[in-house]
Design a protein around this motif. Structure first.
Motif, PDB file in Angstrom:
ATOM      1  N   THR A 150      12.991  21.580 -11.551  1.00 38.67           N
ATOM      2  CA  THR A 150      11.558  21.842 -11.496  1.00 38.67           C
ATOM      3  C   THR A 150      11.189  22.676 -10.279  1.00 38.67           C
ATOM      4  O   THR A 150      11.885  22.641  -9.260  1.00 38.67           O
ATOM      5  N   ASP A 151      10.102  23.421 -10.402  1.00 42.13           N
ATOM      6  CA  ASP A 151       9.598  24.204  -9.271  1.00 42.13           C
ATOM      7  C   ASP A 151       8.723  23.369  -8.344  1.00 42.13           C
ATOM      8  O   ASP A 151       8.475  23.770  -7.210  1.00 42.13           O
ATOM      9  N   ARG A 152       8.238  22.237  -8.828  1.00 44.76           N
ATOM     10  CA  ARG A 152       7.369  21.406  -7.977  1.00 44.76           C
ATOM     11  C   ARG A 152       8.209  20.588  -7.011  1.00 44.76           C
ATOM     12  O   ARG A 152       9.358  20.252  -7.289  1.00 44.76           O
ATOM     13  N   SER A 153       7.657  20.299  -5.873  1.00 43.07           N
ATOM     14  CA  SER A 153       8.295  19.366  -4.959  1.00 43.07           C
ATOM     15  C   SER A 153       8.015  17.962  -5.491  1.00 43.07           C
ATOM     16  O   SER A 153       6.854  17.567  -5.635  1.00 43.07           O
ATOM     17  N   ILE A 154       9.057  17.235  -5.825  1.00 37.86           N
ATOM     18  CA  ILE A 154       8.869  15.901  -6.402  1.00 37.86           C
ATOM     19  C   ILE A 154       8.230  14.998  -5.352  1.00 37.86           C
ATOM     20  O   ILE A 154       8.771  14.818  -4.255  1.00 37.86           O
ATOM     21  N   PRO A 155       7.076  14.415  -5.686  1.00 35.18           N
ATOM     22  CA  PRO A 155       6.398  13.548  -4.730  1.00 35.18           C
ATOM     23  C   PRO A 155       7.172  12.258  -4.450  1.00 35.18           C
ATOM     24  O   PRO A 155       7.759  11.674  -5.354  1.00 35.18           O
ATOM     25  N   VAL A 156       7.121  11.854  -3.193  1.00 37.55           N
ATOM     26  CA  VAL A 156       7.714  10.593  -2.761  1.00 37.55           C
ATOM     27  C   VAL A 156       6.635   9.820  -2.031  1.00 37.55           C
ATOM     28  O   VAL A 156       5.956  10.356  -1.142  1.00 37.55           O
ATOM     29  N   PHE A 157       6.471   8.560  -2.396  1.00 32.47           N
ATOM     30  CA  PHE A 157       5.545   7.646  -1.730  1.00 32.47           C
ATOM     31  C   PHE A 157       6.366   6.604  -0.991  1.00 32.47           C
ATOM     32  O   PHE A 157       7.430   6.201  -1.467  1.00 32.47           O
ATOM     33  N   VAL A 158       5.849   6.146   0.136  1.00 34.31           N
ATOM     34  CA  VAL A 158       6.402   4.955   0.759  1.00 34.31           C
ATOM     35  C   VAL A 158       5.396   3.840   0.495  1.00 34.31           C
ATOM     36  O   VAL A 158       4.188   4.037   0.587  1.00 34.31           O
ATOM     37  N   CYS A 159       5.917   2.674   0.128  1.00 33.88           N
ATOM     38  CA  CYS A 159       5.096   1.513  -0.176  1.00 33.88           C
ATOM     39  C   CYS A 159       5.374   0.481   0.907  1.00 33.88           C
ATOM     40  O   CYS A 159       6.507   0.003   1.042  1.00 33.88           O
ATOM     41  N   GLU A 160       4.332   0.172   1.665  1.00 31.29           N
ATOM     42  CA  GLU A 160       4.474  -0.715   2.817  1.00 31.29           C
ATOM     43  C   GLU A 160       3.762  -2.029   2.550  1.00 31.29           C
ATOM     44  O   GLU A 160       2.690  -2.053   1.939  1.00 31.29           O
ATOM     45  N   THR A 176       0.873  -1.176   0.000  1.00 35.66           N
ATOM     46  CA  THR A 176       0.000   0.000   0.000  1.00 35.66           C
ATOM     47  C   THR A 176       0.906   1.221   0.000  1.00 35.66           C
ATOM     48  O   THR A 176       1.821   1.332   0.819  1.00 35.66           O
ATOM     49  N   ALA A 177       0.636   2.129  -0.943  1.00 29.34           N
ATOM     50  CA  ALA A 177       1.452   3.338  -1.094  1.00 29.34           C
ATOM     51  C   ALA A 177       0.753   4.521  -0.428  1.00 29.34           C
ATOM     52  O   ALA A 177      -0.471   4.631  -0.460  1.00 29.34           O
ATOM     53  N   ARG A 178       1.563   5.393   0.157  1.00 28.27           N
ATOM     54  CA  ARG A 178       1.035   6.668   0.676  1.00 28.27           C
ATOM     55  C   ARG A 178       2.065   7.751   0.412  1.00 28.27           C
ATOM     56  O   ARG A 178       3.273   7.530   0.539  1.00 28.27           O
ATOM     57  N   GLU A 179       1.544   8.909   0.029  1.00 25.17           N
ATOM     58  CA  GLU A 179       2.425  10.035  -0.269  1.00 25.17           C
ATOM     59  C   GLU A 179       2.958  10.613   1.031  1.00 25.17           C
ATOM     60  O   GLU A 179       2.230  10.744   2.016  1.00 25.17           O
ATOM     61  N   LEU A 180       4.233  10.970   1.011  1.00 24.06           N
ATOM     62  CA  LEU A 180       4.903  11.480   2.200  1.00 24.06           C
ATOM     63  C   LEU A 180       4.986  12.996   2.195  1.00 24.06           C
ATOM     64  O   LEU A 180       5.050  13.617   1.133  1.00 24.06           O
ATOM     65  N   HIS A 181       5.030  13.558   3.403  1.00 28.18           N
ATOM     66  CA  HIS A 181       5.157  15.002   3.583  1.00 28.18           C
ATOM     67  C   HIS A 181       6.056  15.267   4.788  1.00 28.18           C
ATOM     68  O   HIS A 181       6.279  14.384   5.614  1.00 28.18           O
ATOM     69  N   GLY A 182       6.569  16.478   4.865  1.00 28.99           N
ATOM     70  CA  GLY A 182       7.327  16.921   6.036  1.00 28.99           C
ATOM     71  C   GLY A 182       8.590  16.130   6.264  1.00 28.99           C
ATOM     72  O   GLY A 182       9.291  15.721   5.326  1.00 28.99           O
ATOM     73  N   ALA A 183       8.887  15.897   7.549  1.00 24.95           N
ATOM     74  CA  ALA A 183      10.136  15.248   7.939  1.00 24.95           C
ATOM     75  C   ALA A 183      10.234  13.821   7.407  1.00 24.95           C
ATOM     76  O   ALA A 183      11.331  13.365   7.036  1.00 24.95           O
ATOM     77  N   GLU A 184       9.103  13.117   7.345  1.00 23.29           N
ATOM     78  CA  GLU A 184       9.140  11.748   6.822  1.00 23.29           C
ATOM     79  C   GLU A 184       9.530  11.761   5.338  1.00 23.29           C
ATOM     80  O   GLU A 184      10.342  10.953   4.895  1.00 23.29           O
TER      81      GLU A 184
END
Length: 144
Positions: free
Chosen positions: A132-142, A102-110
């Motif tokens: 790029t000006d966008r913050s590249i999204p990072v997901f964690v997949c657990e 299951t993937a969830r997009e990460l924010h902040g310190a994580e």
């Protein structure tokens, strides 16, 4: 729960070539990007409902994986980003092994901690972020 259904046709180019080689060998270790390993995410398409296979850089930590929506530093997210947000239940193939996550997009310190792992695994990510000006999204997949 394993994903079932019709597969979308891969886009032509290097990703399709990588997927064809992985299919031929049954092993993600048969391909690499800049001598770095990849994994394959299988995601259900947000619009089509078809299964999408996406080769991504292998970023693993304690049995969890990162999925980086970099698109090489393009100004927009890759198309699979929207599908992953809409349908976070995925399959990951690493080597010959496949498992459900299951993937969830990460924010902040994580996100920051995972971003550092991502750049360590594939240093060009840092260059992509500068492009790029966008913050590249990072997901964690657990694992599920």
């Amino acid at each position: 729960m394993p994903l079932h259904g019709d597969y979308a046709t891969p886009l032509p180019g290097w990703q399709a070539d990588q997927l064809a080689e992985i299919d031929r060998t049954g092993d993600t270790r048969s391909v690499a990007v800049l001598d770095r390993p990849v994994v394959v995410l299988t995601i259900r398409g947000a619009k089509s409902g078809k299964l999408l296979r996406v080769p991504l850089m292998r970023v693993e930590h304690d049995g969890r994986y990162a999925a980086v929506a970099s698109k090489g530093g393009a100004p927009e997210h890759p198309k699979w980003y929207h599908s992953l947000v809409a349908n976070p239940g995925i399959e990951i193939q690493d080597g010959r092994e496949r498992a459900d996550y299951t993937a969830r997009e990460l924010h902040g310190a994580e996100r920051d901690a995972w971003w550092d792992r991502c750049v360590a695994a594939f240093p060009p990510y840092a260059d992509y972020q500068h492009k790029t000006d966008r913050s590249i999204p990072v997901f964690v997949c657990e694992p599920t």
